[in-house]
Design a protein around this motif. Structure first.
Motif, PDB file in Angstrom:
ATOM      1  N   SER A  37       0.818  -1.210   0.000  1.00 21.89           N
ATOM      2  CA  SER A  37       0.000   0.000   0.000  1.00 21.89           C
ATOM      3  C   SER A  37       0.852   1.259   0.000  1.00 21.89           C
ATOM      4  N   THR A 212      -7.866   0.247   3.868  1.00 22.09           N
ATOM      5  CA  THR A 212      -7.579   0.604   2.480  1.00 22.09           C
ATOM      6  C   THR A 212      -8.806   0.304   1.628  1.00 22.09           C
ATOM      7  N   ARG A 214     -11.442  -0.635  -1.298  1.00 17.14           N
ATOM      8  CA  ARG A 214     -11.474  -1.800  -2.198  1.00 17.14           C
ATOM      9  C   ARG A 214     -12.503  -1.579  -3.292  1.00 17.14           C
ATOM     10  N   HIS A 320      -7.085   2.694  -4.647  1.00 10.94           N
ATOM     11  CA  HIS A 320      -6.596   2.008  -3.450  1.00 10.94           C
ATOM     12  C   HIS A 320      -5.127   2.338  -3.190  1.00 10.94           C
ATOM     13  N   HIS A 350      -6.962  -3.780  -6.979  1.00 13.80           N
ATOM     14  CA  HIS A 350      -6.610  -4.309  -5.661  1.00 13.80           C
ATOM     15  C   HIS A 350      -6.790  -5.835  -5.653  1.00 13.80           C
TER      16      HIS A 350
END
Length: 396
Positions: A37, A212, A214, A320, A350
């Protein structure tokens, strides 16, 4: 039936982008072809809690501005100028023989320099002091006017603020100015910086994800906010990547929700195809608006099905990794599409589970390209139903 105006493609002569993805082309490619990330945890933006955001790590210019540029000074403008300085020499080379009154600027933002005034407002409301307060730095047009003063250009300069479609609309406006012969070159793009106003605003709408985000994910629960500065110099001269067309629509279904059947989104995509003279099967990559809110993603995939039918283009949302950069999102994702076509790779979607109801699409799970990518489309859909789709073409 509305008669569509025929527009000639325009060339992207140079471009630069700063975001959570990094500062260089190599940084951006690495960030979008890996699963680690790029978001970071901040505790200074959201009242009473931490949140994940797409924050840029770029060191902003510390240049001392003279008047009248000093009046527009803000982190937002310095973010823009830091990105601009990456391509400033190329811009001057491209425009050296052009009259300054034929050099235009159209940029998008939703926050402008409001982050600079937030501490002053807090001080005022809590302590009732008369601390100095400058409205100018947070006015929407301060971004375009600041860049105009910095470059010493004399042409058309204005800012578009239509929430999340702002900077994509700035690119469309740049193409129209060139086609109308109102400018010889146009600096276009978008800049938005992190601030408390937007984070707390989206929190009040219960639209922020605790993790995070999605996009199109089975457990998607909202967005992450990001910041970006992405700028392009457009002209009629051919370039490795061309801005082919823009399709725009306004469904005005709801102040903050898109039309549930994706009517406005589909209309924008179809218009972009029609103006470019392309068929759906010509699109090799589609960058989804893909915010990871339940309504937006369901609507967008419905619109994709309407336009592309049996054709399944490579598609992904990159939010993302970047966060939703609001007024700068369209320009950032346009920059990603430019790199995709220029360097021939695909940004990963993602790696979480996809919503079974949206799983019939070809989400990018491998960055390697099996066949040449010729055309890319980028979607941006904003509050109030302000929709736009851009199409870019590789000039092989």
């Amino acid at each position: 039936m509305v008669q569509l105006q025929h527009l000639q493609p325009v060339g992207i002569q140079c471009s630069a982008s700063l975001s959570a993805l990094g500062e260089t082309h190599a940084d951006i490619r690495q960030a979008l072809t890996q699963t680690a990330s790029c978001l970071s945890l901040r505790d200074d933006l959201l009242l009473g809690q931490s949140c994940l955001v797409g924050a840029s790590g770029a060191k902003l210019t510390e240049q001392v501005f003279a008047e009248p540029l000093q009046a527009f000074d803000s982190r937002n403008l310095r973010f823009a100028i830091t990105a601009l300085q990456q391509i400033e020499a190329q811009i001057h080379a491209c425009t050296a023989d052009m009259p300054r009154h034929r050099l235009a600027i159209v940029v998008g933002t939703s926050t402008s320099g409001i982050a600079d005034n937030e501490p002053v407002l807090q001080q005022y409301f809590h302590e009732k002091t008369n601390a100095p307060f400058s409205h100018l730095k947070q006015e929407m047009n301060s971004l375009a006017q600041g860049l105009k003063h910095y470059l010493n250009w004399q042409g058309i300069a204005y800012t578009i603020s239509t929430a999340c479609s702002s900077s994509a609309k700035a690119m469309a406006a740049g193409q129209r100015l060139l086609n109308a012969d109102l400018a010889d070159a146009v600096l276009v793009g978008g800049v938005d910086t992190l601030c408390q106003l937007t984070l707390n605003g989206f929190a009040s709408l219960e639209s922020l994800s605790a993790t995070t985000c999605r996009p199109c994910g089975f457990e998607r629960d909202g967005i992450n906010i990001g910041e970006a500065a992405s700028l392009f110099l457009l002209s009629k001269k051919a370039a490795p990547v061309m801005l082919m067309s823009a399709g725009e629509s306004m469904d005005a279904w709801h102040i903050s929700a898109p039309h549930p059947e994706g009517r406005g989104a589909a209309a924008a995509m179809q218009q972009a195809l029609d103006i470019a003279g392309l068929q759906p099967e010509h699109i090799d990559y589609l960058n989804l608006h893909g915010t990871a809110t339940p309504q937006n993603d369901a609507m967008e995939i419905k619109a994709v099905r309407q336009i592309f039918a049996a054709h399944r283009p490579n598609l992904s949302s990159t939010k993302h990794q970047t966060g939703h950069c609001l007024g700068a999102a369209g320009a950032l994702e346009a920059f990603i599409c430019q790199q995709v076509l220029q360097e021939q790779w695909l940004p990963l979607h993602h790696n979480g589970a996809i919503d079974p109801e949206l799983a019939d699409q070809h989400y990018v799970q491998c960055s390697e390209v099996k066949q040449p990518l010729r055309y890319a489309m980028s979607n941006s859909f904003a509050f109030g139903g302000s929709n736009i789709s851009l199409i870019f073409g590789a000039n092989f």
